[in-house]
Design a protein around this motif. Structure first.
Motif, PDB file in Angstrom:
ATOM      1  N   LYS A 264     -31.707 -87.574  11.609  1.00 42.74           N
ATOM      2  CA  LYS A 264     -31.988 -86.150  11.788  1.00 42.74           C
ATOM      3  C   LYS A 264     -30.656 -85.425  11.840  1.00 42.74           C
ATOM      4  O   LYS A 264     -29.792 -85.756  12.656  1.00 42.74           O
ATOM      5  CB  LYS A 264     -32.791 -85.881  13.062  1.00 42.74           C
ATOM      6  N   ASN A 265     -30.526 -84.433  10.969  1.00 46.60           N
ATOM      7  CA  ASN A 265     -29.283 -83.673  10.870  1.00 46.60           C
ATOM      8  C   ASN A 265     -28.085 -84.608  10.726  1.00 46.60           C
ATOM      9  O   ASN A 265     -27.054 -84.461  11.390  1.00 46.60           O
ATOM     10  CB  ASN A 265     -29.111 -82.755  12.076  1.00 46.60           C
ATOM     11  N   SER A 266     -28.280 -85.648   9.879  1.00 44.22           N
ATOM     12  CA  SER A 266     -27.248 -86.632   9.503  1.00 44.22           C
ATOM     13  C   SER A 266     -26.923 -87.638  10.596  1.00 44.22           C
ATOM     14  O   SER A 266     -26.069 -88.507  10.402  1.00 44.22           O
ATOM     15  CB  SER A 266     -25.951 -85.925   9.069  1.00 44.22           C
ATOM     16  N   LEU A 267     -27.599 -87.574  11.749  1.00 41.70           N
ATOM     17  CA  LEU A 267     -27.363 -88.525  12.830  1.00 41.70           C
ATOM     18  C   LEU A 267     -28.503 -89.532  12.900  1.00 41.70           C
ATOM     19  O   LEU A 267     -29.678 -89.153  12.811  1.00 41.70           O
ATOM     20  CB  LEU A 267     -27.233 -87.791  14.168  1.00 41.70           C
ATOM     21  N   PRO A 268     -28.192 -90.843  13.040  1.00 41.17           N
ATOM     22  CA  PRO A 268     -29.268 -91.845  13.090  1.00 41.17           C
ATOM     23  C   PRO A 268     -30.166 -91.649  14.304  1.00 41.17           C
ATOM     24  O   PRO A 268     -29.707 -91.317  15.397  1.00 41.17           O
ATOM     25  CB  PRO A 268     -28.510 -93.176  13.171  1.00 41.17           C
ATOM     26  N   ILE A 269     -31.451 -91.834  14.102  1.00 42.59           N
ATOM     27  CA  ILE A 269     -32.434 -91.716  15.181  1.00 42.59           C
ATOM     28  C   ILE A 269     -32.663 -93.110  15.757  1.00 42.59           C
ATOM     29  O   ILE A 269     -33.104 -94.017  15.041  1.00 42.59           O
ATOM     30  CB  ILE A 269     -33.756 -91.124  14.662  1.00 42.59           C
ATOM     31  N   SER A 270     -32.381 -93.266  17.031  1.00 42.73           N
ATOM     32  CA  SER A 270     -32.494 -94.572  17.667  1.00 42.73           C
ATOM     33  C   SER A 270     -33.936 -95.080  17.608  1.00 42.73           C
ATOM     34  O   SER A 270     -34.880 -94.372  17.965  1.00 42.73           O
ATOM     35  CB  SER A 270     -32.035 -94.480  19.120  1.00 42.73           C
ATOM     36  N   GLY A 271     -34.110 -96.304  17.128  1.00 40.89           N
ATOM     37  CA  GLY A 271     -35.423 -96.937  17.078  1.00 40.89           C
ATOM     38  C   GLY A 271     -36.280 -96.525  15.908  1.00 40.89           C
ATOM     39  O   GLY A 271     -37.384 -97.060  15.729  1.00 40.89           O
ATOM     40  N   ALA A 272     -35.818 -95.584  15.075  1.00 43.79           N
ATOM     41  CA  ALA A 272     -36.621 -95.111  13.933  1.00 43.79           C
ATOM     42  C   ALA A 272     -36.331 -95.991  12.736  1.00 43.79           C
ATOM     43  O   ALA A 272     -35.520 -95.647  11.862  1.00 43.79           O
ATOM     44  CB  ALA A 272     -36.313 -93.652  13.638  1.00 43.79           C
ATOM     45  N   THR A 273     -36.983 -97.147  12.674  1.00 44.08           N
ATOM     46  CA  THR A 273     -36.697 -98.144  11.644  1.00 44.08           C
ATOM     47  C   THR A 273     -37.958 -98.640  10.943  1.00 44.08           C
ATOM     48  O   THR A 273     -38.005 -99.764  10.451  1.00 44.08           O
ATOM     49  CB  THR A 273     -35.955 -99.340  12.270  1.00 44.08           C
ATOM     50  N   SER A 274     -39.007 -97.809  10.926  1.00 43.67           N
ATOM     51  CA  SER A 274     -40.238 -98.182  10.218  1.00 43.67           C
ATOM     52  C   SER A 274     -40.439 -97.257   9.022  1.00 43.67           C
ATOM     53  O   SER A 274     -39.673 -96.317   8.801  1.00 43.67           O
ATOM     54  CB  SER A 274     -41.445 -98.112  11.154  1.00 43.67           C
ATOM     55  N   GLN A 275     -41.483 -97.515   8.266  1.00 39.54           N
ATOM     56  CA  GLN A 275     -41.741 -96.722   7.060  1.00 39.54           C
ATOM     57  C   GLN A 275     -42.119 -95.284   7.394  1.00 39.54           C
ATOM     58  O   GLN A 275     -41.984 -94.394   6.562  1.00 39.54           O
ATOM     59  CB  GLN A 275     -42.852 -97.381   6.226  1.00 39.54           C
ATOM     60  N   THR A 276     -42.590 -95.043   8.623  1.00 40.18           N
ATOM     61  CA  THR A 276     -42.999 -93.700   9.030  1.00 40.18           C
ATOM     62  C   THR A 276     -42.209 -93.264  10.249  1.00 40.18           C
ATOM     63  O   THR A 276     -41.711 -94.082  11.022  1.00 40.18           O
ATOM     64  CB  THR A 276     -44.501 -93.656   9.354  1.00 40.18           C
ATOM     65  N   TYR A 277     -42.121 -91.942  10.420  1.00 46.36           N
ATOM     66  CA  TYR A 277     -41.491 -91.375  11.614  1.00 46.36           C
ATOM     67  C   TYR A 277     -42.303 -90.160  12.033  1.00 46.36           C
ATOM     68  O   TYR A 277     -42.591 -89.277  11.207  1.00 46.36           O
ATOM     69  CB  TYR A 277     -40.041 -90.976  11.341  1.00 46.36           C
ATOM     70  N   VAL A 278     -42.703 -90.111  13.311  1.00 39.44           N
ATOM     71  CA  VAL A 278     -43.563 -89.045  13.834  1.00 39.44           C
ATOM     72  C   VAL A 278     -42.705 -88.049  14.604  1.00 39.44           C
ATOM     73  O   VAL A 278     -41.915 -88.428  15.476  1.00 39.44           O
ATOM     74  CB  VAL A 278     -44.669 -89.618  14.746  1.00 39.44           C
ATOM     75  N   THR A 279     -42.866 -86.747  14.301  1.00 38.30           N
ATOM     76  CA  THR A 279     -42.075 -85.723  14.977  1.00 38.30           C
ATOM     77  C   THR A 279     -42.842 -84.406  15.012  1.00 38.30           C
ATOM     78  O   THR A 279     -43.715 -84.159  14.176  1.00 38.30           O
ATOM     79  CB  THR A 279     -40.732 -85.502  14.256  1.00 38.30           C
ATOM     80  N   ASN A 280     -42.507 -83.579  16.005  1.00 43.60           N
ATOM     81  CA  ASN A 280     -43.011 -82.203  16.047  1.00 43.60           C
ATOM     82  C   ASN A 280     -41.850 -81.211  16.055  1.00 43.60           C
ATOM     83  O   ASN A 280     -42.021 -80.049  16.397  1.00 43.60           O
ATOM     84  CB  ASN A 280     -43.914 -81.985  17.275  1.00 43.60           C
ATOM     85  N   GLN A 281     -40.662 -81.699  15.670  1.00 44.34           N
ATOM     86  CA  GLN A 281     -39.467 -80.870  15.649  1.00 44.34           C
ATOM     87  C   GLN A 281     -39.037 -80.599  14.213  1.00 44.34           C
ATOM     88  O   GLN A 281     -39.058 -81.498  13.361  1.00 44.34           O
ATOM     89  CB  GLN A 281     -38.319 -81.581  16.391  1.00 44.34           C
ATOM     90  N   ILE A 282     -38.649 -79.344  13.955  1.00 50.16           N
ATOM     91  CA  ILE A 282     -38.134 -79.015  12.631  1.00 50.16           C
ATOM     92  C   ILE A 282     -36.715 -79.553  12.509  1.00 50.16           C
ATOM     93  O   ILE A 282     -36.064 -79.893  13.494  1.00 50.16           O
ATOM     94  CB  ILE A 282     -38.172 -77.504  12.373  1.00 50.16           C
ATOM     95  N   GLY A 283     -36.202 -79.639  11.290  1.00 53.85           N
ATOM     96  CA  GLY A 283     -34.845 -80.119  11.086  1.00 53.85           C
ATOM     97  C   GLY A 283     -34.706 -80.791   9.735  1.00 53.85           C
ATOM     98  O   GLY A 283     -35.667 -80.920   8.966  1.00 53.85           O
ATOM     99  N   SER A 284     -33.506 -81.235   9.458  1.00 50.00           N
ATOM    100  CA  SER A 284     -33.215 -81.940   8.211  1.00 50.00           C
ATOM    101  C   SER A 284     -33.306 -83.442   8.474  1.00 50.00           C
ATOM    102  O   SER A 284     -32.505 -84.007   9.217  1.00 50.00           O
ATOM    103  CB  SER A 284     -31.818 -81.569   7.711  1.00 50.00           C
ATOM    104  N   TYR A 285     -34.303 -84.084   7.871  1.00 49.58           N
ATOM    105  CA  TYR A 285     -34.533 -85.510   8.069  1.00 49.58           C
ATOM    106  C   TYR A 285     -34.188 -86.269   6.777  1.00 49.58           C
ATOM    107  O   TYR A 285     -34.402 -85.766   5.664  1.00 49.58           O
ATOM    108  CB  TYR A 285     -35.991 -85.786   8.435  1.00 49.58           C
TER     109      TYR A 285
END
Length: 481
Positions: A264-285
């Motif tokens: 997210k915003n060029s920074l790795p998301i901890s634990g986000a290592t599956s085919q899907t990622y669930v979020t309710n926040q806007i941003g550059s993914y």
């Protein structure tokens, strides 16, 4: 004696032969009221009509049997699909009702009618297509993923999901079914198994093979791409983009690979290592997908859904004391609701798309979309007056002494301009007994407006001033008689 015995046996043989000849019947070609059979668990009842003669040739124990050929029309191993009760059919023509086996699948089936007493078999019917649709609802492949990627020189295996996600009814639960795989736009099957090894980019799907029968047993489409070390895969949002954050979280999905890392915003998301990622926040993914011999990247600028709104006046306006300013809201919101505010306080009764402003102050209108995506936006504007009678002189300090004796000097409590009307500052005055004698967010430098009832020679009151940014001033006021 021998001559008489021979005559007896000869007469008995003639009688048996005569009875055997009388007991023969002829069964006609079956008549079919259908052109094809498309059976399913809720509908599997069909009729066949035939004639036979002579009617008197039937024995009281006779049964009529409906036989179904194999898919190629052969009766080498026929299947019995109906047997009448003994002596139940005595009138020609007759109509029998039958059901097909759940393994039925082919284009050249035939029917024939057979009797048991006397034993006779009729001719074959015309050929017809017949299928038992054990599964007749849409199903999933690739876990409903709309995309897949393989590395250059490799391949990707598309598989019918079993059982699949949610209420997915996998056709693999029904072992007798077969399949046809397609690559759009061609309507010619390219494979018939439960899976498909893809080594060419394109859009693929599979149908359960129900031949010429119309079917709802088909899969989702999957777009398969070929990736190189610099190629981009895709990211999809389950709620679309822009998405409605008030409806909950959206699921971001990328192409299937060996492993993943989301950012997210060029920074790795901890634990986000599956085919899907669930979020309710806007941003550059973005996501990096490792396909084994290559890594592909994808990105999405996830935005929140917003409707557009505007008003017909500028941010800052000026009116004269006897002037009215008509404010009109234009919005793309669905079934909008309006709330108008003056100096932070809601204006009672103002609930339409227009409002007539007659007083100066800080205004805003809140527009809420009440159907579809429930969301709100605000528009603010300021209205000033062209005439300033200067009811609020520029004093430096908060006075602690007033003398309301109508001599024109210190008759009312005059406080600095930063606390008076238009600043949304709360002014509270308390008596020496703790009773609230004034509470307002629109102080006009006009207290006391009415003559005070003096219980003491010099009354003492206490003030609490709270600004819009929650800064507090406290003190006392002595009122001289």
């Amino acid at each position: 004696m021998i001559t008489l015995l021979n005559k007896y046996f000869f007469c008995f043989f003639v009688l048996l032969l005569a009875n055997s000849i009388d007991a023969q019947i002829v069964i006609g070609t079956p008549t079919l009221p259908f052109s094809q059979i498309c059976a399913n668990p809720s509908f599997n009842t069909f009729n066949v009509t035939f004639s036979f003669s002579p009617v008197a040739g039937l024995s009281a124990t006779n049964q009529f049997i409906v036989e179904l050929s194999d898919p190629n029309g052969s009766f080498n191993s026929p299947k019995v699909v109906f047997t009448s009760g003994a002596g139940a059919v005595t009138v020609s023509p007759a109509t029998l009702t039958f059901s097909v086996p759940i393994t039925t699948a082919g284009e050249k089936y035939r029917l024939r009618i057979r009797s048991t007493s006397p034993a006779a078999t009729g001719p074959n019917s015309v050929a017809f297509a017949a299928y038992y649709k054990a599964q007749d609802t849409p199903f999933s492949i690739n876990n409903f993923g709309s995309t897949a990627t393989y590395c250059s020189g490799g391949s990707y295996v598309l598989t019918i999901d079993n059982p699949g996600v949610g209420s997915n009814d996998s056709p693999l639960k029904y072992p007798s079914l077969t399949y046809n795989w397609f690559k759009e736009p061609s309507l010619t099957p390219i494979a018939t198994g439960q899976s498909l090894n893809v080594n060419q980019p394109g859009k693929y799907y599979v149908e359960t093979n129900y031949g010429t029968c119309t079917s709802n047993s088909y899969s989702n489409r999957v777009t398969v791409n070929e990736a190189t070390s610099t190629a981009a895969t895709t990211i999809t949002s389950s709620l679309g983009n822009p998405f409605c954050s008030s409806a909950g979280s959206t699921t971001l999905t990328t192409s299937a690979g060996n492993n993943y890392q989301w950012y997210k915003n060029s920074l790795p998301i901890s634990g986000a290592t599956s085919q899907t990622y669930v979020t309710n926040q806007i941003g550059s993914y973005s996501v990096a997908v490792n396909f084994g011999t290559c890594v592909a990247n994808a990105s999405i600028n996830l935005q929140d859904y917003q409707f557009s709104s505007s008003i017909n006046i500028p941010d800052t306006n000026t009116i004269s004391p006897d002037e009215t300013l008509a404010v009109i809201v234009t919005t793309s919101a669905s079934n909008p609701d309006y709330k108008w505010y003056l100096n932070g306080a809601i204006i009672t009764g103002a609930s339409g798309s227009t409002y007539d402003v007659k007083n100066k102050g800080s205004y805003k209108v809140e527009i809420t979309q009440t159907t579809g995506c429930i969301t709100s936006s605000e528009i603010s504007f300021v209205v000033n007056s062209t005439v300033d009678p200067n009811p609020f002189p520029d004093v430096i300090n908060i006075p602690n002494l007033i003398s309301p004796n109508d001599d024109g000097i210190n008759d009312t409590w005059i406080i600095p301009q930063e606390y008076v009307s238009g600043t949304n500052t709360e002014v509270v005055l308390l008596s020496s007994l703790g009773e609230t004698v004034l509470k307002t967010n629109d102080y006009q430098n006009n207290w006391p407006e009415n003559k005070l009832d003096f219980k003491n020679v010099n009354q003492v009151y206490y003030y609490i001033i709270t600004t819009q940014d929650n800064k507090v001033k406290k003190g006392s006021i002595t009122v001289l008689k």
